[in-house]
Design a protein around this motif. Structure first.
Motif, PDB file in Angstrom:
ATOM      1  N   HIS A  77      28.904 -15.369   8.967  1.00 21.98           N
ATOM      2  CA  HIS A  77      28.197 -16.634   8.764  1.00 21.98           C
ATOM      3  C   HIS A  77      26.957 -16.686   9.645  1.00 21.98           C
ATOM      4  CE1 HIS A  77      31.602 -17.968   6.457  1.00 21.98           C
ATOM      5  NE2 HIS A  77      32.398 -17.658   7.463  1.00 21.98           N
ATOM      6  N   GLY A  78      25.931 -15.937   9.272  1.00 18.77           N
ATOM      7  CA  GLY A  78      24.685 -15.973   9.997  1.00 18.77           C
ATOM      8  C   GLY A  78      24.603 -14.993  11.149  1.00 18.77           C
ATOM      9  N   CYS A  79      25.638 -14.217  11.380  1.00 19.14           N
ATOM     10  CA  CYS A  79      25.605 -13.239  12.471  1.00 19.14           C
ATOM     11  C   CYS A  79      24.945 -11.949  11.979  1.00 19.14           C
ATOM     12  CB  CYS A  79      27.014 -12.926  12.958  1.00 19.14           C
ATOM     13  SG  CYS A  79      27.831 -14.338  13.690  1.00 19.14           S
ATOM     14  N   PRO A  96      24.296  -7.919  11.622  1.00 19.08           N
ATOM     15  CA  PRO A  96      25.242  -6.795  11.623  1.00 19.08           C
ATOM     16  C   PRO A  96      25.200  -6.054  12.956  1.00 19.08           C
ATOM     17  CG  PRO A  96      23.344  -6.312  10.247  1.00 19.08           C
ATOM     18  CD  PRO A  96      23.228  -7.739  10.666  1.00 19.08           C
ATOM     19  N   PRO A  97      26.264  -5.334  13.301  1.00 23.76           N
ATOM     20  CA  PRO A  97      26.290  -4.615  14.578  1.00 23.76           C
ATOM     21  C   PRO A  97      25.147  -3.610  14.679  1.00 23.76           C
ATOM     22  CG  PRO A  97      28.462  -4.635  13.575  1.00 23.76           C
ATOM     23  CD  PRO A  97      27.518  -5.204  12.571  1.00 23.76           C
ATOM     24  N   GLY A  98      24.483  -3.594  15.822  1.00 27.52           N
ATOM     25  CA  GLY A  98      23.383  -2.681  16.059  1.00 27.52           C
ATOM     26  C   GLY A  98      22.038  -3.199  15.601  1.00 27.52           C
ATOM     27  N   ASP A  99      22.010  -4.368  15.017  1.00 24.22           N
ATOM     28  CA  ASP A  99      20.752  -4.918  14.506  1.00 24.22           C
ATOM     29  C   ASP A  99      19.855  -5.426  15.630  1.00 24.22           C
ATOM     30  OD1 ASP A  99      19.114  -5.434  12.294  1.00 24.22           O
ATOM     31  OD2 ASP A  99      19.651  -7.569  12.347  1.00 24.22           O
ATOM     32  N   ASN A 100      20.437  -5.768  16.770  1.00 17.91           N
ATOM     33  CA  ASN A 100      19.655  -6.311  17.875  1.00 17.91           C
ATOM     34  C   ASN A 100      19.297  -5.258  18.920  1.00 17.91           C
ATOM     35  OD1 ASN A 100      22.241  -5.956  18.729  1.00 17.91           O
ATOM     36  ND2 ASN A 100      22.411  -7.925  19.753  1.00 17.91           N
ATOM     37  N   LEU A 101      19.481  -3.974  18.622  1.00 20.59           N
ATOM     38  CA  LEU A 101      19.132  -2.905  19.552  1.00 20.59           C
ATOM     39  C   LEU A 101      17.659  -2.536  19.404  1.00 20.59           C
ATOM     40  CD1 LEU A 101      22.241  -0.598  19.076  1.00 20.59           C
ATOM     41  CD2 LEU A 101      21.767  -2.134  20.969  1.00 20.59           C
ATOM     42  N   PRO A 102      17.033  -2.059  20.487  1.00 25.93           N
ATOM     43  CA  PRO A 102      15.605  -1.710  20.402  1.00 25.93           C
ATOM     44  C   PRO A 102      15.352  -0.345  19.757  1.00 25.93           C
ATOM     45  CG  PRO A 102      16.386  -1.401  22.621  1.00 25.93           C
ATOM     46  CD  PRO A 102      17.517  -2.018  21.852  1.00 25.93           C
TER      47      PRO A 102
END
Length: 69
Positions: free
Chosen positions: A24-26, A28-34
Motif C-alpha cells: 500500500h504505497g511502499c 519495492p525492496p532496493g528502490d531507495n538505494l543509491p
C-alpha cells in the motif's frame, strides 16, 4: 501478569501490522538505494571495489611509513 499482557499486546500489534500487507504505497525492496541491484555483475564489482579499497588502505599506510626516511 503485567508482563504477559504486555507481550500479548505487542504480539497483536506486530501481527496486525503484518496482516495489513506491504503493498500500500511502499516502494519495492532496493528502490531507495543509491545504486542499482538489478545487474548482479555490476553490483559484485561495486562490492569488490568498495570493500577492497577499505582493506588496502592500511597496507598502503604501513608501506608509506616504512619507506619514509
Amino acid at each position: 501478569m503485567v508482563f504477559s499482557r504486555l507481550i500479548s499486546q505487542s504480539r497483536g500489534f506486530a501481527t496486525s501490522a503484518l496482516r495489513r500487507g506491504g503493498d500500500h504505497g511502499c516502494p519495492p525492496p532496493g528502490d531507495n538505494l543509491p545504486f542499482s541491484i538489478n545487474n548482479r555483475y555490476k553490483l559484485t564489482v561495486y562490492f569488490i571495489l568498495f570493500f577492497g579499497s577499505g582493506l588496502t588502505v592500511p597496507f598502503y599506510a604501513i608501506r608509506h611509513q616504512l619507506l619514509k626516511k
